[in-house]
Design a protein around this motif. Sequence first.
Motif, short mmCIF file in Angstrom:
data_model
loop_
_atom_site.label_atom_id
_atom_site.label_comp_id
_atom_site.label_asym_id
_atom_site.label_seq_id
_atom_site.Cartn_x
_atom_site.Cartn_y
_atom_site.Cartn_z
N GLY B 278 -38.93 14.27 -44.90
CA GLY B 278 -38.50 15.01 -43.67
C GLY B 278 -38.88 14.44 -42.50
O GLY B 278 -38.37 14.28 -41.46
N VAL B 279 -39.90 13.30 -42.33
CA VAL B 279 -40.20 12.56 -41.44
C VAL B 279 -39.32 11.55 -41.17
O VAL B 279 -38.86 11.53 -39.92
CB VAL B 279 -41.91 11.87 -41.49
CG1 VAL B 279 -41.86 10.49 -40.83
CG2 VAL B 279 -42.86 12.57 -41.58
N LEU B 280 -38.74 11.02 -42.13
CA LEU B 280 -37.57 9.92 -41.90
C LEU B 280 -36.37 10.79 -41.37
O LEU B 280 -35.57 10.08 -40.37
CB LEU B 280 -37.26 9.59 -43.25
CG LEU B 280 -38.30 8.29 -43.51
CD1 LEU B 280 -37.99 7.97 -45.05
CD2 LEU B 280 -38.29 7.19 -42.77
N ALA B 281 -36.05 11.77 -41.72
CA ALA B 281 -34.77 12.59 -41.54
C ALA B 281 -35.16 12.91 -39.83
O ALA B 281 -34.11 12.84 -39.13
CB ALA B 281 -34.56 13.64 -42.30
N GLY B 282 -36.26 13.54 -39.63
CA GLY B 282 -36.75 13.79 -38.23
C GLY B 282 -36.53 12.79 -37.39
O GLY B 282 -36.20 12.98 -36.22
N LEU B 283 -36.86 11.50 -37.73
CA LEU B 283 -36.94 10.43 -36.90
C LEU B 283 -35.46 10.09 -36.54
O LEU B 283 -35.21 9.60 -35.40
CB LEU B 283 -37.62 9.04 -37.39
CG LEU B 283 -39.08 9.22 -37.50
CD1 LEU B 283 -39.75 7.88 -38.19
CD2 LEU B 283 -39.54 8.95 -35.88
N GLY B 284 -34.59 10.10 -37.59
CA GLY B 284 -33.23 10.05 -37.29
C GLY B 284 -32.77 10.97 -36.36
O GLY B 284 -31.96 10.57 -35.47
N GLY B 285 -33.16 12.11 -36.15
CA GLY B 285 -32.84 13.11 -35.29
C GLY B 285 -33.34 12.69 -33.91
O GLY B 285 -32.44 12.61 -32.83
N PHE B 286 -34.54 11.98 -33.86
CA PHE B 286 -34.99 11.51 -32.73
C PHE B 286 -34.29 10.56 -31.92
O PHE B 286 -33.77 10.29 -30.80
CB PHE B 286 -36.57 11.06 -32.77
CG PHE B 286 -36.94 9.96 -32.05
CD1 PHE B 286 -37.08 10.17 -30.51
CD2 PHE B 286 -37.17 8.71 -32.52
CE1 PHE B 286 -37.53 9.09 -29.83
CE2 PHE B 286 -37.65 7.68 -31.81
CZ PHE B 286 -37.94 7.99 -30.44
N VAL B 287 -33.71 9.53 -33.07
CA VAL B 287 -33.16 8.41 -32.51
C VAL B 287 -31.68 8.73 -32.12
O VAL B 287 -31.21 8.07 -31.06
CB VAL B 287 -32.74 7.38 -33.76
CG1 VAL B 287 -31.86 6.20 -33.51
CG2 VAL B 287 -34.40 6.86 -34.12
N ASN B 288 -31.23 9.84 -32.72
CA ASN B 288 -29.59 10.05 -32.37
C ASN B 288 -29.73 10.91 -30.99
O ASN B 288 -28.76 10.72 -30.16
CB ASN B 288 -29.24 11.24 -33.45
CG ASN B 288 -27.82 11.66 -33.23
OD1 ASN B 288 -27.38 12.84 -33.21
ND2 ASN B 288 -27.02 10.62 -33.02
N LEU B 289 -30.73 11.72 -30.82
CA LEU B 289 -30.99 12.32 -29.61
C LEU B 289 -31.11 11.30 -28.41
O LEU B 289 -30.41 11.37 -27.40
CB LEU B 289 -32.00 13.26 -29.64
CG LEU B 289 -32.38 14.08 -28.14
CD1 LEU B 289 -31.45 15.11 -28.20
CD2 LEU B 289 -33.98 14.42 -28.19
N SER B 290 -32.11 10.26 -28.59
CA SER B 290 -32.53 9.60 -27.55
C SER B 290 -31.75 8.51 -27.22
O SER B 290 -31.67 7.81 -26.18
CB SER B 290 -33.81 9.23 -27.66
OG SER B 290 -33.95 8.44 -29.00
N SER B 291 -30.93 7.86 -28.14
CA SER B 291 -30.09 6.96 -27.83
C SER B 291 -28.52 7.23 -27.76
O SER B 291 -27.65 6.48 -27.63
CB SER B 291 -30.30 5.67 -28.59
OG SER B 291 -30.36 5.96 -30.17
N ASP B 292 -28.00 8.44 -28.25
CA ASP B 292 -26.66 8.53 -28.43
C ASP B 292 -26.35 10.04 -27.92
O ASP B 292 -25.54 9.96 -26.80
CB ASP B 292 -26.31 8.25 -30.08
CG ASP B 292 -24.84 8.51 -30.22
OD1 ASP B 292 -23.99 8.21 -29.31
OD2 ASP B 292 -24.23 8.83 -31.31
#
Lengths: 511, 379
Positions: B278-292
């Motif tokens: 979940g940490v990894l998928a959550g980080l994916g969400g963070f990355v998607n939100l903040s850079s795309d």
Amino acid sequence: MSTPLNETVVLMKDIVKTFPGGVVANDHITFDLKRGEIHGLLGENGAGKTTLVNILYGLYKPDSGEIYVKGRRVKLNSPRDAIKLGIGLVPQHFKLVEVHTVVENIILGLKEYGFILRIREAEERIRELARKYGFRIDPKAKIWQLSMGERQYVEIMKALFRNADILILDEPTTVLTPQETEQLFKVLKRMKEEGKSIIFITHKLDEALTICDRITVLRKGRKIGTVTPDKVTKVDLARMMVGREVLFRISKSKMKVKAEKPILIVENLSVLSDKGVLAVKNVSFSVYPGEILGIAGIAGSGQEELMEAIAGLRKPVKGKIIIKGRDVTYASPREIYELNVAYIPEDRIRTGSLPNLTLWENLILKHHRRKPLVKHKIILNFKEIFKFAEKRKREFEIVAPNIFVPARTLSGGNLQRLILARELTGKPDLILAVYPTRGLDVGATEYVRKVLLRERDRGAAIVLVSEELDEIFQLSDRIAVIHNGELMGIVPTSQATVEEIGLMMGGALRR
Amino acid sequence: MLNIRIKVERRLIIDRRLPALISILSAVAGILVGGLLLTVVGRSPIEAYAIVFETFTNPRSLMGAIELGIPIIFTSLALVLPFRMAFFNIGGEGQFYMGAIGAMIPIVLYWSGMDLPYGLYLPLMALLAALFGGLWALVPAILKAKWRVNEILTSLMMNFIALQIIWYLVSPGGPWNEANPAFRERYLAYLREQGVSVIPGFKGTPLVPEFARPPVIPGTMISSALILAVLASIVIYFIYSRTIIGYEVKVVGESEAASRYAGINYTKLVTMVMFTSGVLAGLGGFVNLSSDLLKLTPEIAAPGYGYAGIIAAWLARLNPIACIFVSIFFGALTQIGYTMQQYLRISHFVSVAFEGLIFLFLVLGDFFLNYRIKVVKGG
Ligand SMILES: Nc1ncnc2c1ncn2[C@@H]1O[C@H](COP(=O)(O)OP(=O)(O)O)[C@@H](O)[C@H]1O
Ligand SMILES: [Mg+2]
């Protein structure tokens, strides 16, 4: 197609089969089968018996060699080809569909019986076959309702149904009780009188000598020779099979003076089976350092559940288990392990090993949290792990090219060595051994028994569950007999007789 | 009579180089056949091939592909450990949303007038994203460990719940909607600077301000989130192959009976593994939100990054390092789709069909990796 008696129906010439990984399972083997004979194929586990008959059944292709069936050179690409030639195989591990009925299993894959309309007809034919050979089986019974002996009959009927006159039985007796074995032998004799030819695979010397007309011995993929039972003794055969002298009696030293404190105490223990019924009923006993307590009983009398409860794999419903003075009635398997308890499970393949993982991964199981195999609490220390695994492999003479091959490539005896190597690491104080020699050949059985005695002499307390009275008498210092979940009594081996123990196993006597 | 049968056999031994080779060949075959698909809608396959070639050789498009692949690296990596222990977590999508929600918290606070040192935003967002994703992933893990509830159903359900939460938060009138009066003062000032004079009040949060967007790697157009993704895959690789956790994951995946016998605590292990996932998928969400995406909206669900991660992880054969390459390949396919829509003026559906065809070939390729077909002569 009338072949006169004594005519050779199968000739396998110079068969070679090498498996990926370099194992030469069959090394220039020549084998012949005559009409109306039972030809035994004898050899230790891994000798190449199954491979040879699988080639004859079209399951494997030989690298080289020739096969003649009923005088004609043949090429077998699949079992279908073999079946057409009248060859039937009863595999070592049955391939029946458990939820289907006997008829359904027998006609499975036969196009001409594929419709419901013809099930009746099939049933009739099965009844007829059963009558003829003396199988007692209801064609409408579901496979899961049948005993191992009955399932075997279903496999045999499956072959007969397809008109096999060359029948191969791969270690048919390993799953049978002595009575069922006797029954099977009667059936085989009747089939022989009918003119059928039978290849009978076994690693049990007595059986080969009883039932076979000729015996071919394989060892490590090579044919050692073909003999007739009247010209050899059991000792000769064992030597051919194992390649050295075999002790049929292992000498056991006298038990050292009994320590006053038991390692294991079981008190009024009751345990449920998977089905939720009481499998162990109010059982009490103790085991002392340096002794082997044998638990005799017909398989399925509750001994498996009892051992699982002691190992922490099954929670008791009543009673107490005390190991080295600590109450571990409800302890986890890991807590039990940490009290230095070894457990040799009944199911070597699924519980005792990890077939697709490597030898080293198998050997460190349970010990994988221990220093020095682990550093900084969670990091695997490969240098130590490989050293550890190599040492175990060497000490227990596990035959394998290296510690990086998967465990599934090991033969039965080697797999048991691997489990012993792992379980006996760290000089356990208590050893729980459940059917440790079941299905093993003479050499491997002898090895396991010797190791258990060695551990006993070292001072370990051992609980040995076995269905072979021979083994119980040879190894145990005391014999506990279990019948239908109840302990019928505990007798010192020196005062026990086979008759008495037999009666207790049947529930007819209590002591 | 000539009698030929076709026989399918399982391969016993698989050469280590074979998987990569077969995957590449299947992808190429898929692209070739996909080009033919374009002739059906009256476009030249050659042009399609040119676009494919361009995407993989032109540094600009290649960087675009990498950028598009980054979230998938996270969502595929998230599945390596759970799948290896036969825990079929398909909740990556929901954990991804929850990560985005977590990452949005400091931003929402910022727009409501609360200030933190600028340098703290990105780490704090990542931390909250990881925590939210991790906790979300624990639900199916605990349900399975305690009550043996099927994880496929629960993790899937958690995806829908997470999306509903986003809808609730960002819909007009919702607490995080950009038109919330609490944001008005600061957000309007910010928009004015960009030349916008009103807050439109669409469904969605206010934008992520520049200081809370990960910088691009100097000299490229790729977000520095790629570095985080690569680090994450090295960490997962390390956990899997060098630690007790990885070993126990392997044992449980191989045989549950043996793992019980060995005293492996399933509850503890699955909790750890799923939290990490979940940490990894959550980080994916963070990355998607903040850079795309740059603002939290229900559109976060459109690309289906969590589901793409399942396919990518599987094609990568649960190898954490291979996940990087497969994900970038996925990114490239998306990029190709965009370019084709733009230059060949084909509809979105045709480009999706083109991508689908390539997947189909990859799946077929996987079959041939494990099985081999033999023509047998004679009856
Ligand atoms: N499918 C296989 N792949 C690789 N090795 C095999 C395979 N089947 C058997 N072997 C190896 O070939 C040898 C002979 O095995 P097998 O014929 O099963 O012996 P037996 O039936 O006499 O116990 C063993 O060493 C075994 O490990
Ligand atoms: Mg065999």
